[in-house]
Design an enzyme around this catalytic site. Structure first.
Site, PDB file in Angstrom:
ATOM      1  N   CYS A  76       0.811  -1.228   0.000  1.00 30.00           N
ATOM      2  CA  CYS A  76       0.000   0.000   0.000  1.00 30.00           C
ATOM      3  C   CYS A  76       0.844   1.278   0.000  1.00 30.00           C
ATOM      4  O   CYS A  76       0.326   2.363  -0.260  1.00 30.00           O
ATOM      5  CB  CYS A  76      -0.958  -0.006   1.180  1.00 30.00           C
ATOM      6  SG  CYS A  76      -1.974  -1.484   1.232  1.00 30.00           S
ATOM      7  N   HIS A 136      -3.206   7.256   2.278  1.00 32.92           N
ATOM      8  CA  HIS A 136      -3.672   5.929   1.861  1.00 32.92           C
ATOM      9  C   HIS A 136      -5.015   5.625   2.546  1.00 32.92           C
ATOM     10  O   HIS A 136      -5.176   5.809   3.748  1.00 32.92           O
ATOM     11  CB  HIS A 136      -2.621   4.881   2.238  1.00 32.92           C
ATOM     12  CG  HIS A 136      -3.108   3.480   2.079  1.00 32.92           C
ATOM     13  ND1 HIS A 136      -3.777   3.050   0.957  1.00 32.92           N
ATOM     14  CD2 HIS A 136      -3.042   2.398   2.910  1.00 32.92           C
ATOM     15  CE1 HIS A 136      -4.096   1.775   1.097  1.00 32.92           C
ATOM     16  NE2 HIS A 136      -3.671   1.361   2.274  1.00 32.92           N
ATOM     17  N   ASN A 147     -10.265  -0.282   0.317  1.00 33.53           N
ATOM     18  CA  ASN A 147      -8.805  -0.162   0.309  1.00 33.53           C
ATOM     19  C   ASN A 147      -8.280  -0.753  -1.001  1.00 33.53           C
ATOM     20  O   ASN A 147      -8.341  -1.963  -1.202  1.00 33.53           O
ATOM     21  CB  ASN A 147      -8.242  -0.911   1.528  1.00 33.53           C
ATOM     22  CG  ASN A 147      -6.719  -0.875   1.590  1.00 33.53           C
ATOM     23  OD1 ASN A 147      -6.055  -0.483   0.635  1.00 33.53           O
ATOM     24  ND2 ASN A 147      -6.170  -1.303   2.711  1.00 33.53           N
TER      25      ASN A 147
HETATM   26  N1  COA Z   1     -18.544  -7.857  10.341  1.00 38.38           N
HETATM   27  C1  COA Z   1     -18.971  -8.051  11.590  1.00 38.38           C
HETATM   28  N2  COA Z   1     -18.144  -8.364  12.594  1.00 38.38           N
HETATM   29  C2  COA Z   1     -16.841  -8.465  12.326  1.00 38.38           C
HETATM   30  C3  COA Z   1     -16.320  -8.269  11.037  1.00 38.38           C
HETATM   31  C4  COA Z   1     -17.232  -7.965  10.038  1.00 38.38           C
HETATM   32  N3  COA Z   1     -16.842  -7.746   8.761  1.00 38.38           N
HETATM   33  N4  COA Z   1     -14.981  -8.431  11.073  1.00 38.38           N
HETATM   34  C5  COA Z   1     -14.655  -8.716  12.334  1.00 38.38           C
HETATM   35  N5  COA Z   1     -15.788  -8.744  13.100  1.00 38.38           N
HETATM   36  C6  COA Z   1     -15.910  -8.995  14.520  1.00 38.38           C
HETATM   37  C7  COA Z   1     -14.758  -9.777  15.096  1.00 38.38           C
HETATM   38  O1  COA Z   1     -14.952 -11.177  14.890  1.00 38.38           O
HETATM   39  C8  COA Z   1     -14.819  -9.393  16.541  1.00 38.38           C
HETATM   40  O2  COA Z   1     -15.831 -10.154  17.166  1.00 38.38           O
HETATM   41  P1  COA Z   1     -15.637 -10.675  18.668  1.00 38.38           P
HETATM   42  O3  COA Z   1     -15.508  -9.432  19.502  1.00 38.38           O
HETATM   43  O4  COA Z   1     -16.875 -11.438  18.891  1.00 38.38           O
HETATM   44  O5  COA Z   1     -14.389 -11.487  18.634  1.00 38.38           O
HETATM   45  C9  COA Z   1     -15.313  -7.942  16.515  1.00 38.38           C
HETATM   46  O6  COA Z   1     -15.891  -7.759  15.216  1.00 38.38           O
HETATM   47  C10 COA Z   1     -14.222  -6.928  16.735  1.00 38.38           C
HETATM   48  O7  COA Z   1     -13.126  -7.302  15.926  1.00 38.38           O
HETATM   49  P2  COA Z   1     -11.831  -6.412  15.853  1.00 38.38           P
HETATM   50  O8  COA Z   1     -10.839  -7.065  14.938  1.00 38.38           O
HETATM   51  O9  COA Z   1     -11.382  -6.049  17.239  1.00 38.38           O
HETATM   52  O10 COA Z   1     -12.418  -5.089  15.178  1.00 38.38           O
HETATM   53  P3  COA Z   1     -11.700  -3.738  14.958  1.00 38.38           P
HETATM   54  O11 COA Z   1     -12.456  -2.647  15.584  1.00 38.38           O
HETATM   55  O12 COA Z   1     -10.223  -3.822  15.216  1.00 38.38           O
HETATM   56  O13 COA Z   1     -11.866  -3.541  13.379  1.00 38.38           O
HETATM   57  C11 COA Z   1     -10.607  -3.815  11.382  1.00 38.38           C
HETATM   58  C12 COA Z   1     -11.329  -4.518  12.515  1.00 38.38           C
HETATM   59  C13 COA Z   1     -10.023  -4.876  10.448  1.00 38.38           C
HETATM   60  C14 COA Z   1     -11.600  -2.960  10.618  1.00 38.38           C
HETATM   61  C15 COA Z   1      -9.466  -2.918  11.971  1.00 38.38           C
HETATM   62  O14 COA Z   1      -8.702  -3.682  12.874  1.00 38.38           O
HETATM   63  C16 COA Z   1      -8.581  -2.363  10.915  1.00 38.38           C
HETATM   64  O15 COA Z   1      -8.994  -1.562  10.107  1.00 38.38           O
HETATM   65  N6  COA Z   1      -7.288  -2.735  10.923  1.00 38.38           N
HETATM   66  C17 COA Z   1      -6.380  -2.273   9.895  1.00 38.38           C
HETATM   67  C18 COA Z   1      -6.593  -3.065   8.642  1.00 38.38           C
HETATM   68  C19 COA Z   1      -5.966  -2.431   7.457  1.00 38.38           C
HETATM   69  O16 COA Z   1      -6.105  -1.264   7.265  1.00 38.38           O
HETATM   70  N7  COA Z   1      -5.292  -3.232   6.648  1.00 38.38           N
HETATM   71  C20 COA Z   1      -4.680  -2.800   5.459  1.00 38.38           C
HETATM   72  C21 COA Z   1      -3.524  -1.930   5.759  1.00 38.38           C
HETATM   73  S1  COA Z   1      -2.889  -1.276   4.310  1.00 38.38           S
END
Ligand code: COA
Length: 349
Positions: free
Chosen positions: A139, A273, A303
């Site tokens: 990215c 980004h 993304n």
């Molecule tokens: N829909 C519903 N629930 C979801 C889900 C979805 N698409 N994806 C994950 N969950 C659930 C998880 O299973 C978890 O459930 P639990 O509490 O029962 O275990 C809950 O939501 C919270 O998960 P968590 O991973 O803590 O959520 P978060 O607030 O961290 O958000 C992301 C998840 C992926 C959106 C966030 O971590 C993120 O944006 N990270 C960076 C990713 C990124 O940008 N990657 C590319 C970089 S270039």
């Protein structure tokens, strides 16, 4: 003094690491273009496939829809790259024969070889002595490629470089994993970089931190250390990546401003980004920036990795949200792990 005390003393006295800074005089962007594939996929569409909802995705990420290539329509990373590059060249008022360098940032090229950049030579009718290569910094790839192209421009006879970010992430996504498949989209963006004596300098900073656990995407026949096949799709530790992103995005943004000796208030636009709106919000808050000058487009793109920065830049130019000539800071971060930022002038042709 004990050994431990001595170590602590040394650690406390250790100087802050100074980032490497690149400064290339006399280059500016003179044209931008982008291409999104035809198939729109909404959060509600994804909720038909995995256990998710529009509410969860939009509040956690800012994404409402994304685009996927329609293979039956012949769309691919290459066709998106070609269309974005053509539009950028057209916007610049220049022609293919003035291009001496063609770099494509991507981690989802259609093939390991030939590179997408090499195939663009054919698609765009670039001269055979054009320096064509793909850059993989995930990215952060477009910002890396922009700096590499600017540096090479100092030494090539032709005055133009074509820099493209293009991805077809829908090919490497696991559509049974709700934590990743809702985040990504396909697309391409491009910029024409021109060497000109009256242009200001392009300033850049960058970094990398080898880590294949936080974010991984397969290559041809990827195997792990034990020789076992690795997953054929993208895997990610979302929380670890979120922590990394909110560390490096504000850091590399302030570093590039400092390196260029420019105050944030003198920057017309910050093009970050688009991985997650919450990541950008954290960076904007930490840096004390005006959110209006950092607005993104993740709501309708998702993304798009290396394509996200040039797609957003092109949307800003085409909608008139960015009035040229403008001083723009771009920053990317992602798998590798990698990050990079640059300050560059964006001018009209
Ligand atoms: N829909 C519903 N629930 C979801 C889900 C979805 N698409 N994806 C994950 N969950 C659930 C998880 O299973 C978890 O459930 P639990 O509490 O029962 O275990 C809950 O939501 C919270 O998960 P968590 O991973 O803590 O959520 P978060 O607030 O961290 O958000 C992301 C998840 C992926 C959106 C966030 O971590 C993120 O944006 N990270 C960076 C990713 C990124 O940008 N990657 C590319 C970089 S270039």
């Amino acid at each position: 003094m004990s050994a431990t005390e001595a170590m602590n003393t040394n650690a406390a006295a250790a100087p802050e690491s100074t980032p490497q800074v690149g400064r290339v005089p006399g280059v500016r962007i003179v044209g931008t273009g982008s291409a999104l594939p035809s198939r729109t996929v909404t959060n509600d569409d994804l909720a038909q496939i995995v256990d998710t909802s529009d509410e969860w995705i939009s509040t956690r990420t800012g994404i409402r829809s994304r685009r996927y290539c329609d293979r039956e329509q012949g769309e691919s990373e290459l066709t998106l790259a070609r269309d974005a590059a053509r539009r950028a060249l057209e916007a610049s008022g220049h022609t293919a024969d003035e291009v001496g360098i063609c770099l494509v940032a991507s981690f989802t090229p259609a093939a390991a070889t030939p590179s997408t950049a090499c195939l663009l030579q054919r698609e765009l009718g670039l001269a055979e002595d054009t320096l064509c290569l793909d850059v993989n910094a995930a990215c952060a790839g477009f910002v890396y490629a922009l700096y590499v192209a600017a540096s090479l421009l100092e030494h090539t006879p032709q005055p133009l470089a074509l820099v493209v970010g293009a991805e077809e992430l829908s090919r490497v996504m696991d559509f049974s994993d709700r934590s990743t498949c809702v985040l990504f989209g396909d697309g391409a963006g491009a910029a024409v970089l021109e060497r000109a004596a009256d242009a200001p300098a392009l300033t850049a900073t960058w970094g990398s931190r080898g880590n294949d656990e936080a974010l991984f995407a397969p290559g041809v026949g990827s195997v792990d250390e034990a020789g076992e096949p690795r997953p054929s799709y993208l895997t990610m530790d979302g929380r670890a990546v979120f922590r990394f992103a909110t560390e490096v995005l504000p850091k590399c943004t302030s570093e590039v401003l400092q390196a260029a000796g420019v105050d944030a208030s003198d920057v017309d636009r910050f093009v970050f980004h688009q991985a997650n709106k919450r990541i950008v919000d954290v960076a904007v808050r930490k840096l004390g920036l005006d959110p209006a000058r950092c607005a993104g487009n993740i709501d309708h793109t998702g993304n798009t990795s290396a394509a996200s920065v040039p797609i957003l830049l092109d949307e800003l130019v085409r909608t008139g949200a960015l009035v040229t000539p403008a001083r723009v800071v771009m920053a990317g971060f992602g798998a590798g792990l990698t990050w990079a930022s640059c300050l560059v002038e964006v001018a009209s042709s």
